[in-house]
Design an enzyme around this catalytic site. Structure first.
Site, PDB file in Angstrom:
ATOM      1  CE  LYS A   1      -1.915   2.697   2.762  1.00 58.82           C
ATOM      2  NZ  LYS A   1      -2.018   3.747   1.813  1.00 58.82           N
TER       3      LYS A   1
ATOM      4  N   GLY B   1       7.184   5.012   8.064  1.00 56.74           N
ATOM      5  CA  GLY B   1       6.337   6.344   8.267  1.00 56.74           C
ATOM      6  C   GLY B   1       6.455   6.734   9.911  1.00 56.74           C
ATOM      7  CB  SER B   2       4.403   9.086  11.513  1.00 55.52           C
ATOM      8  OG  SER B   2       3.000   8.562  11.544  1.00 55.52           O
ATOM      9  CB  THR B   3       6.652   7.343  15.992  1.00 56.91           C
ATOM     10  OG1 THR B   3       7.846   7.391  15.650  1.00 56.91           O
ATOM     11  CG2 THR B   3       6.566   6.801  17.274  1.00 56.91           C
TER      12      THR B   3
ATOM     13  N   GLY C   1       2.791   3.854  13.141  1.00 58.98           N
ATOM     14  CA  GLY C   1       3.629   2.786  13.476  1.00 58.98           C
ATOM     15  C   GLY C   1       2.935   1.980  14.722  1.00 58.98           C
TER      16      GLY C   1
ATOM     17  CD  GLU D   1      13.129   4.051   8.255  1.00 57.91           C
ATOM     18  OE1 GLU D   1      12.702   4.888   8.956  1.00 57.91           O
ATOM     19  OE2 GLU D   1      13.086   4.113   7.049  1.00 57.91           O
TER      20      GLU D   1
ATOM     21  CB  CYS E   1      13.080   8.996   8.717  1.00 53.88           C
ATOM     22  SG  CYS E   1      13.804   7.990   7.468  1.00 53.88           S
TER      23      CYS E   1
ATOM     24  CD  GLU F   1       9.745  12.249  11.488  1.00 54.49           C
ATOM     25  OE1 GLU F   1       8.775  11.628  11.466  1.00 54.49           O
ATOM     26  OE2 GLU F   1      10.946  11.560  10.962  1.00 54.49           O
TER      27      GLU F   1
HETATM   28  P1  ADP Z   1       1.680  11.120   7.085  1.00 60.95           P
HETATM   29  O1  ADP Z   1       0.510  11.283   8.122  1.00 60.95           O
HETATM   30  O2  ADP Z   1       2.453  12.063   7.027  1.00 60.95           O
HETATM   31  O3  ADP Z   1       1.152  10.684   5.927  1.00 60.95           O
HETATM   32  P2  ADP Z   1       1.919   8.292   7.992  1.00 60.95           P
HETATM   33  O4  ADP Z   1       2.775   7.402   8.692  1.00 60.95           O
HETATM   34  O5  ADP Z   1       0.510   8.577   8.753  1.00 60.95           O
HETATM   35  O6  ADP Z   1       2.395   9.778   7.513  1.00 60.95           O
HETATM   36  O7  ADP Z   1       1.710   7.484   6.687  1.00 60.95           O
HETATM   37  C1  ADP Z   1       2.546   6.798   6.127  1.00 60.95           C
HETATM   38  C2  ADP Z   1       1.746   5.522   5.403  1.00 60.95           C
HETATM   39  O8  ADP Z   1       1.038   5.007   6.496  1.00 60.95           O
HETATM   40  C3  ADP Z   1       0.659   5.991   4.234  1.00 60.95           C
HETATM   41  O9  ADP Z   1       0.965   4.742   3.305  1.00 60.95           O
HETATM   42  C4  ADP Z   1      -0.609   5.829   4.972  1.00 60.95           C
HETATM   43  O10 ADP Z   1      -1.621   5.738   4.299  1.00 60.95           O
HETATM   44  C5  ADP Z   1      -0.316   5.033   6.076  1.00 60.95           C
HETATM   45  N1  ADP Z   1      -1.176   4.702   7.026  1.00 60.95           N
HETATM   46  C6  ADP Z   1      -1.585   6.059   7.820  1.00 60.95           C
HETATM   47  N2  ADP Z   1      -2.407   5.699   8.821  1.00 60.95           N
HETATM   48  C7  ADP Z   1      -2.614   4.279   8.829  1.00 60.95           C
HETATM   49  C8  ADP Z   1      -3.199   3.203   9.884  1.00 60.95           C
HETATM   50  N3  ADP Z   1      -4.088   3.687  10.709  1.00 60.95           N
HETATM   51  N4  ADP Z   1      -2.950   1.964   9.455  1.00 60.95           N
HETATM   52  C9  ADP Z   1      -2.191   1.644   8.605  1.00 60.95           C
HETATM   53  N5  ADP Z   1      -1.617   2.457   7.643  1.00 60.95           N
HETATM   54  C10 ADP Z   1      -1.876   3.986   7.920  1.00 60.95           C
HETATM   55 MG    MG Z   2      -0.948   9.955   9.180  1.00 57.05          MG
END
Ligand code: ADP
Ligand code: MG
Length: 500
Positions: A195, A248-250, A253, A270, A304, A401
């Site tokens: 995804k 992605g973001s903590t 995660g 990560e 990151c 961040e």
């Molecule tokens: P941002 O908020 O800056 O877009 P995220 O870490 O939330 O950064 O997004 C990174 C990835 O994680 C994207 O592919 C996003 O669609 C996905 N994502 C965001 N929220 C969720 C969630 N609750 N469960 C699974 N994937 C998610």
């Molecule tokens: Mg997000």
């Protein structure tokens, strides 16, 4: 130069024409419309205009993709020899380079980054990652053990693919992040439901087509575009997924790890960073200034590993801060697709607003904007390169961040290393860090003190496919890249055989 070749509209291999299509999901080797019929807009962050549309995948589409991945895992992919797998992955690397201009154009249009960074940096790196893991496909051996129990024994381990993996990736390096996840999974014989981020999903769809052209069997790599809260959450919770890998973001995660608890799928993460850059007084200052500026402003700070807390010895503080400010101000800002651009927009309006909110909070708390800190008077989601001074460690700009071209500058006094190490480690994150010095002894001693998965010395944002990358503390679980990433996608099976 390649860019010019592919820029003519309508030509095959034209990245812009590809972007502007309506894109379906990629499931079982075919383009499949989303069950809901919904589409989502992908924006050009340099103008805010709609670039193209992708399917808005949701739970029902995730179910179909997981089923396709399961069939491929149990079928054709498991029947292929490691050498055949290796050749397909290698061919994909070739195809990525053959389509470098097209992929770079797609990547730059949807993310906003300078075309040179896509064409000369991210795209070749993506190919490199596939090449490296192509080599690993034939080298995944177990070992034999010598046991001490009485009798005759033959005991050995096998490294087997984990199975169906879900991979959720961010928007900052859409192609490189894909490669970091997809390449080791393919090498080990796993199948994938990917995804991509909703802001930058189109490059992944083109890459999935190239993977089919390279000979990848249907269903080995599926791409479900859609939002995190729906498609991403469905993947994280899915009982048919054996492993989930996320960058992605903590905060996200943590949500993914929680959702993964249901079937105890394996999880690697990560996550965010808040990298310190430490400049000791003996450093080559021209090099350190250029390195600190690019460490903070490269990719509009949306990395990151970005240097976000600049600790400079007081003897050289003024010179360094002035130098970094000059370099930031000199960066040519513009749409990434313009070859003259050195600093693109940040990825979205939401991201831009978040950056200004954090800066505003800092200012209210007494922080001083040394340079930048404003949105230039133009359309698109631009943020000028920003240095923040007079900060305290409790401020959001020092703790969160930011993911923008923003760096906090902090002087330090002592010549011992403990004080600066303590300050650098005063964060929940532990992804990356950088030290600038010509003193070998100090470099190694400080490298040992910093609690981060990567310590760069006299460089910043240097990644090579051989080098494991990942976080201490709340920056994540596990390591991408290098041989260590293979562990994320394999199970070890022990076979203990008594020989009567
Ligand atoms: P941002 O908020 O800056 O877009 P995220 O870490 O939330 O950064 O997004 C990174 C990835 O994680 C994207 O592919 C996003 O669609 C996905 N994502 C965001 N929220 C969720 C969630 N609750 N469960 C699974 N994937 C998610
Ligand atoms: Mg997000």
């Amino acid at each position: 130069m390649i860019i010019q070749d592919v820029a003519a509209p309508g030509q095959s291999g034209d990245g812009e024409a590809f972007v502007r299509r309506d894109h379906m999901l990629f499931i079982g080797g075919k383009q499949v419309p989303p069950v809901s019929g919904q589409m989502l807009d992908v924006e050009d962050p340099s103008s805010g205009e709609v670039l193209g549309r992708v399917a808005e995948g949701d739970k029902a589409d995730v179910d179909a993709a997981v089923m396709a991945a399961r069939r491929a895992f149990e079928g054709p992919w498991s029947e292929m020899s490691p050498s055949e797998r290796s050749r397909i992955i290698w061919r994909l690397a070739d195809l990525i380079l053959d389509h470098a201009g097209e992929l770079a154009t797609i990547n730059t249009l949807e993310n906003g980054k300078p075309i040179g960074d896509s064409l000369n940096g991210e795209v070749p790196f993506t190919a490199d990652v596939f090449r490296y893991y192509a080599g690993w496909a034939t080298k995944l051996n177990g070992e034999t053990m010598t046991v001490s129990a009485p009798g005759n024994w033959h005991t050995y381990t096998r490294r087997e693919p984990i199975g169906v993996t879900a991979q959720i990736i961010p928007w900052n390096f859409p192609l490189a992040m894909l490669a970091w996840k997809v390449a080791p999974a393919l090498a080990t014989g796993c199948t994938i439901v990917l995804k991509p981020a909703e802001q930058t999903p189109i490059g992944a769809l083109r890459l999935a087509e190239l993977a089919m052209e390279a000979g990848l069997p249907e269903g080995v790599l599926n791409v479900v575009t859609g939002y995190g809260a729906t498609a991403g959450a469905a993947l994280s919770a899915h009982p048919g997924v054996d492993k989930i890998a996320f960058t992605g973001s903590t905060a996200t995660g943590r949500a993914i790890a929680t959702a993964a608890i249901g079937n105890l799928k394996k999880v690697s993460l990560e996550l965010g960073g808040k990298a310190p850059t430490i400049i000791l007084p003996d450093a080559d200052l021209d090099m350190a200034i250029a390195g600190a500026a690019s460490g903070s402003f490269f990719n509009a700070g949306q990395s990151c590993g970005a240097g976000t807390r600049l600790y400079v010895h007081r003897d050289v503080y003024d010179r360094v801060v002035e130098g970094v400010a000059e370099q930031g101000a000199a960066m040519q800002m513009g749409a990434g697709i313009d070859p003259a651009t050195q600093l693109g927009p940040v990825v979205s309006k939401k991201q831009q607003s978040r950056i200004f909110r954090i800066l505003e909070e800092g200012r209210d708390d007494g922080a001083e904007i040394v340079c930048g800190g404003f949105a230039p008077n133009r359309e698109g989601y631009f943020v000028s390169p920003t240095i923040v001074g007079n900060v305290r460690s409790s401020m959001a700009v020092m703790r969160e961040e930011v993911f923008g071209p923003v760096v906090c500058a902090i002087p330090f006094d002592d010549d011992g290393l403990d004080e600066v190490a303590r300050a650098a480690n005063d964060t929940e994150y532990g992804l990356a860090s950088a030290i600038w010095t010509n003193d070998l002894s100090k470099a190694h001693r400080l490298a040992a003190k910093i609690k981060a998965g990567t310590v760069w010395v006299n460089t910043h944002n240097f990644n090579d496919v051989t080098m494991p990358f990942g976080g201490f503390k709340q920056s994540g679980w596990g390591r991408d890249l290098g041989a260590q990433a293979l562990d994320l996608y394999t199970e070890t099976k022990t076979v203990a055989m008594r020989l009567p």
